[in-house]
Write a protein that holds these residues in place. Structure first.
Motif, PDB file in Angstrom:
ATOM      1  N   ILE A 343      48.019   1.006  34.756  1.00 60.57           N
ATOM      2  CA  ILE A 343      47.083   1.683  33.858  1.00 60.57           C
ATOM      3  C   ILE A 343      46.311   2.775  34.603  1.00 60.57           C
ATOM      4  CG2 ILE A 343      44.852   1.353  32.691  1.00 60.57           C
ATOM      5  CD1 ILE A 343      45.946  -1.055  31.359  1.00 60.57           C
ATOM      6  N   GLY A 344      45.854   2.479  35.812  1.00 56.18           N
ATOM      7  CA  GLY A 344      45.112   3.480  36.578  1.00 56.18           C
ATOM      8  C   GLY A 344      45.946   4.702  36.877  1.00 56.18           C
ATOM      9  N   TRP A 345      47.207   4.476  37.277  1.00 51.61           N
ATOM     10  CA  TRP A 345      48.104   5.603  37.547  1.00 51.61           C
ATOM     11  C   TRP A 345      48.330   6.433  36.286  1.00 51.61           C
ATOM     12  CZ3 TRP A 345      53.077   6.513  35.560  1.00 51.61           C
ATOM     13  CH2 TRP A 345      53.746   7.607  36.132  1.00 51.61           C
ATOM     14  N   MET A 346      48.537   5.755  35.137  1.00 54.36           N
ATOM     15  CA  MET A 346      48.774   6.462  33.886  1.00 54.36           C
ATOM     16  C   MET A 346      47.537   7.234  33.425  1.00 54.36           C
ATOM     17  SD  MET A 346      51.017   3.632  31.759  1.00 54.36           S
ATOM     18  CE  MET A 346      50.950   4.610  30.246  1.00 54.36           C
ATOM     19  N   MET A 347      46.356   6.638  33.582  1.00 56.43           N
ATOM     20  CA  MET A 347      45.124   7.309  33.183  1.00 56.43           C
ATOM     21  C   MET A 347      44.879   8.553  34.019  1.00 56.43           C
ATOM     22  SD  MET A 347      42.665   3.968  32.549  1.00 56.43           S
ATOM     23  CE  MET A 347      41.145   4.899  32.316  1.00 56.43           C
ATOM     24  N   GLN A 348      45.223   8.481  35.304  1.00 58.69           N
ATOM     25  CA  GLN A 348      45.027   9.636  36.179  1.00 58.69           C
ATOM     26  C   GLN A 348      46.068  10.716  35.912  1.00 58.69           C
ATOM     27  OE1 GLN A 348      43.959   8.776  40.251  1.00 58.69           O
ATOM     28  NE2 GLN A 348      45.204  10.464  41.016  1.00 58.69           N
ATOM     29  N   ALA A 349      47.309  10.294  35.617  1.00 58.64           N
ATOM     30  CA  ALA A 349      48.389  11.259  35.422  1.00 58.64           C
ATOM     31  C   ALA A 349      48.364  11.906  34.048  1.00 58.64           C
ATOM     32  CB  ALA A 349      49.738  10.569  35.642  1.00 58.64           C
ATOM     33  N   THR A 350      47.818  11.191  33.052  1.00 58.20           N
ATOM     34  CA  THR A 350      47.835  11.718  31.680  1.00 58.20           C
ATOM     35  C   THR A 350      46.424  11.877  31.136  1.00 58.20           C
ATOM     36  OG1 THR A 350      48.147   9.459  30.799  1.00 58.20           O
ATOM     37  CG2 THR A 350      50.124  10.764  31.211  1.00 58.20           C
ATOM     38  N   ALA A 351      45.899  10.816  30.550  1.00 59.90           N
ATOM     39  CA  ALA A 351      44.571  10.878  29.924  1.00 59.90           C
ATOM     40  C   ALA A 351      43.975   9.480  29.891  1.00 59.90           C
ATOM     41  CB  ALA A 351      44.691  11.433  28.498  1.00 59.90           C
ATOM     42  N   PRO A 352      42.640   9.351  29.694  1.00 58.27           N
ATOM     43  CA  PRO A 352      42.033   8.021  29.611  1.00 58.27           C
ATOM     44  C   PRO A 352      42.650   7.138  28.535  1.00 58.27           C
ATOM     45  CG  PRO A 352      40.335   9.695  29.840  1.00 58.27           C
ATOM     46  CD  PRO A 352      41.623  10.420  29.648  1.00 58.27           C
ATOM     47  N   SER A 353      43.165   7.767  27.460  1.00 62.38           N
ATOM     48  CA  SER A 353      43.744   6.986  26.365  1.00 62.38           C
ATOM     49  C   SER A 353      44.976   6.201  26.784  1.00 62.38           C
ATOM     50  CB  SER A 353      44.112   7.918  25.201  1.00 62.38           C
ATOM     51  OG  SER A 353      45.022   8.919  25.619  1.00 62.38           O
ATOM     52  N   ALA A 354      45.544   6.482  27.969  1.00 62.11           N
ATOM     53  CA  ALA A 354      46.665   5.695  28.482  1.00 62.11           C
ATOM     54  C   ALA A 354      46.281   4.229  28.647  1.00 62.11           C
ATOM     55  CB  ALA A 354      47.142   6.270  29.818  1.00 62.11           C
ATOM     56  N   PHE A 355      44.971   3.972  28.744  1.00 61.91           N
ATOM     57  CA  PHE A 355      44.473   2.592  28.777  1.00 61.91           C
ATOM     58  C   PHE A 355      44.993   1.813  27.575  1.00 61.91           C
ATOM     59  CE2 PHE A 355      41.142  -0.322  27.205  1.00 61.91           C
ATOM     60  CZ  PHE A 355      41.019  -1.184  28.282  1.00 61.91           C
ATOM     61  N   PHE A 356      44.870   2.405  26.389  1.00 58.07           N
ATOM     62  CA  PHE A 356      45.363   1.750  25.178  1.00 58.07           C
ATOM     63  C   PHE A 356      46.874   1.873  25.048  1.00 58.07           C
ATOM     64  CE2 PHE A 356      40.899   2.423  23.916  1.00 58.07           C
ATOM     65  CZ  PHE A 356      40.589   1.120  23.540  1.00 58.07           C
ATOM     66  N   GLY A 357      47.439   2.925  25.630  1.00 57.07           N
ATOM     67  CA  GLY A 357      48.878   3.103  25.554  1.00 57.07           C
ATOM     68  C   GLY A 357      49.639   1.963  26.205  1.00 57.07           C
ATOM     69  N   LEU A 358      49.194   1.548  27.390  1.00 55.76           N
ATOM     70  CA  LEU A 358      49.892   0.463  28.075  1.00 55.76           C
ATOM     71  C   LEU A 358      49.646  -0.876  27.376  1.00 55.76           C
ATOM     72  CD1 LEU A 358      51.735  -0.354  30.377  1.00 55.76           C
ATOM     73  CD2 LEU A 358      49.720  -0.750  31.784  1.00 55.76           C
ATOM     74  N   ILE A 359      48.416  -1.089  26.898  1.00 53.39           N
ATOM     75  CA  ILE A 359      48.134  -2.327  26.159  1.00 53.39           C
ATOM     76  C   ILE A 359      49.040  -2.421  24.937  1.00 53.39           C
ATOM     77  CG2 ILE A 359      46.418  -3.541  24.748  1.00 53.39           C
ATOM     78  CD1 ILE A 359      44.286  -2.607  26.694  1.00 53.39           C
ATOM     79  N   ALA A 360      49.191  -1.300  24.215  1.00 54.15           N
ATOM     80  CA  ALA A 360      50.070  -1.285  23.046  1.00 54.15           C
ATOM     81  C   ALA A 360      51.501  -1.616  23.452  1.00 54.15           C
ATOM     82  CB  ALA A 360      50.017   0.084  22.365  1.00 54.15           C
ATOM     83  N   PHE A 361      51.974  -1.026  24.552  1.00 53.67           N
ATOM     84  CA  PHE A 361      53.337  -1.278  25.011  1.00 53.67           C
ATOM     85  C   PHE A 361      53.538  -2.752  25.352  1.00 53.67           C
ATOM     86  CE2 PHE A 361      56.236  -1.764  28.630  1.00 53.67           C
ATOM     87  CZ  PHE A 361      57.417  -1.304  28.056  1.00 53.67           C
ATOM     88  N   LEU A 362      52.581  -3.345  26.080  1.00 59.85           N
ATOM     89  CA  LEU A 362      52.714  -4.740  26.493  1.00 59.85           C
ATOM     90  C   LEU A 362      52.678  -5.685  25.296  1.00 59.85           C
ATOM     91  CD1 LEU A 362      50.378  -4.695  29.642  1.00 59.85           C
ATOM     92  CD2 LEU A 362      52.873  -4.808  29.635  1.00 59.85           C
ATOM     93  N   MET A 363      51.741  -5.452  24.372  1.00 61.27           N
ATOM     94  CA  MET A 363      51.610  -6.336  23.213  1.00 61.27           C
ATOM     95  C   MET A 363      52.812  -6.209  22.273  1.00 61.27           C
ATOM     96  SD  MET A 363      48.788  -8.127  23.482  1.00 61.27           S
ATOM     97  CE  MET A 363      47.876  -8.530  22.007  1.00 61.27           C
ATOM     98  N   LEU A 364      53.280  -4.998  22.052  1.00 63.07           N
ATOM     99  CA  LEU A 364      54.426  -4.816  21.160  1.00 63.07           C
ATOM    100  C   LEU A 364      55.716  -5.292  21.821  1.00 63.07           C
ATOM    101  CD1 LEU A 364      53.531  -1.363  19.558  1.00 63.07           C
ATOM    102  CD2 LEU A 364      53.270  -3.647  18.561  1.00 63.07           C
TER     103      LEU A 364
END
Length: 429
Positions: A343-364
């Protein structure tokens, strides 16, 4: 419930203060680290380090307790926690904070192991389920109240680090001054991971995915709030909503799980959490959406932990349930270590919203895998499934084993009642 409070109030009070300290230090580091200029990935390393220490301690602490005793381990680890909390503001460097978090995670796991073994010792077969419920309520309530402490004015920059240190130090007083003779400490030999996976693939895969979701909530939610531009009050409420959802929805979902195919419920719950994360990803510019999404994600993901344990037990023999707990904890801990890093790598590389992006990926992903597993073998009859026991993902191996023991005792009582009924039926006819 009154009997549990009467026998364990000091222990529960101490645990409540411990959770206040632990809940505050996690969110505080997320806020202060971002303010100190740490990158999202550096903060993810700091947050991941807690789970590394926690997982290591889950293997080491039982041996420490057997060698030197509960009281010495409890006092030594508590002193280290207080010391590290004070050192955080004095050495503001990501490597120092990461090392501190490893030590904090190790010590908190050891403290939980000790306290939970005392709690189990003070409970009877009749009160064990109530003790587990109260323990979970106190744990969750402590983390929720801790977020309010973020709003305490701190012009010096040190006060908010001193508060959790003091809370942790004080928490030992009611526990150590009121505990009766310390119990003998025993742990069950763990089941091999291969055997555990063959018994319940969904339980194992689900635990790994859920570890990433839980560690995101506990470790990176305050980091997300800071990067998203939320003020301190908004961050406090946002982080709290994850645990308010967990507290309010744990028991209704547990009640439902004992009355339907758990794989179907796991699919629905994980899907709801994933959709809530998608909503935050798409409409996160609205603060109300962030709060609602956090409530649903926390309310779905935390009960999922207990659901997956109960589902795994459905495919185990009664004598194997306790042995499975260590394997499930290890799998969940491995996911918890990797979650913040990604999540930290994704937030730094893209946007803070990647926080929810990974949660969505894991839950789905969990939703999809649960649907797949439902096609691979028939579900056990509802009246033959293990009982649901509420427990948080932050629990130590002892609490997991206590939950397993409660499931075993409930299953044995149910089997005994059924046998008694079957013996009386011919006589009645």
């Amino acid at each position: 419930m009154f009997m549990v409070l009467k026998s364990s109030w000091a222990l529960l009070l101490g645990i409540g203060m411990l959770m206040l300290g632990n809940g505050l230090q996690g969110s505080l580091l997320g806020v202060r680290g971002s303010a100190a200029g740490f990158s999202a990935f550096e903060m993810s390393i700091v947050m991941s380090a807690y789970f590394l220490g926690f997982l290591f301690a889950s293997r080491v602490t039982p041996g420490m307790i057997r060698r030197v005793g509960h009281v010495r381990v409890f006092a030594a680890l508590g002193s280290l926690i207080s010391a590290v909390l004070i050192l955080y503001p004095a050495v503001q460097h990501p490597i120092a904070w990461a090392l501190g978090r490893v030590l904090i995670g190790f010590c908190f796991c050891g403290v939980y192991v000790t306290a939970e073994s005392w709690l189990n010792h003070s409970a009877t077969n009749e009160t064990r389920g109530q003790a587990l419920s109260l323990y979970m309520i106190v744990q969750t309530g402590g983390i929720i109240l801790a977020q309010a402490l973020l709003l305490v004015p701190d012009k010096s920059g040190f006060l908010l680090f001193v508060i959790p240190s003091v809370l942790v130090s004080i928490s030992f007083a009611p526990i150590l001054l009121s505990i009766s003779p310390t119990p003998a400490f025993e742990t069950t030999k763990p089941m091999r991971l291969k055997q555990l996976f063959l018994s319940s693939p969904l339980g194992c895969v689900g635990m790994f995915l859920l570890g990433g979701v839980f560690s995101a909530q506990f470790g990176m939610s305050a980091v997300f709030g800071t990067m998203a531009g939320l003020n301190l009050a908004e961050i406090s409420l946002f982080v709290s909503m994850f645990y308010i959802g967990a507290l309010l929805l744990q028991y209704p979902l547990g009640w439902i799980s004992d009355r339907m195919d758990r794989r179907r419920l796991i699919t629905l719950v994980a899907g709801a959490g994933g959709l809530a994360a998608v909503a935050a990803l798409l409409f996160g510019q609205f603060y109300a959406v962030l709060l609602a999404s956090a409530f649903v994600i926390g309310g779905m993901s935390n009960p999922l932990y207990s659901l997956l344990i109960a589902h795994t037990n459905d495919f185990l023999e009664v004598e194997d349930m306790a042995a499975a707990s260590a394997g499930l904890l290890f799998i969940n801990g491995t996911g918890a270590i990797t979650g913040p890093l990604i999540i930290g790598w994704m937030m730094q590389a893209t946007a803070p919203s990647a926080f929810f992006g990974l949660i969505a990926f894991l839950m789905l992903s969990l939703t999809g895998y649960a649907l797949y597993r439902a096609t691979q073998r028939a579900a056990p009859a509802v009246d033959e499934t293990a009982s649901y026991a509420p427990i948080l993902a932050s629990a130590s191996p002892v609490a997991l084993e206590v939950a397993q023991e409660y499931a075993i005792e409930t299953a044995q009582e149910a089997e005994s009642d059924e046998n008694a009924e079957s013996r009386h039926k011919p006589a009645a006819e």
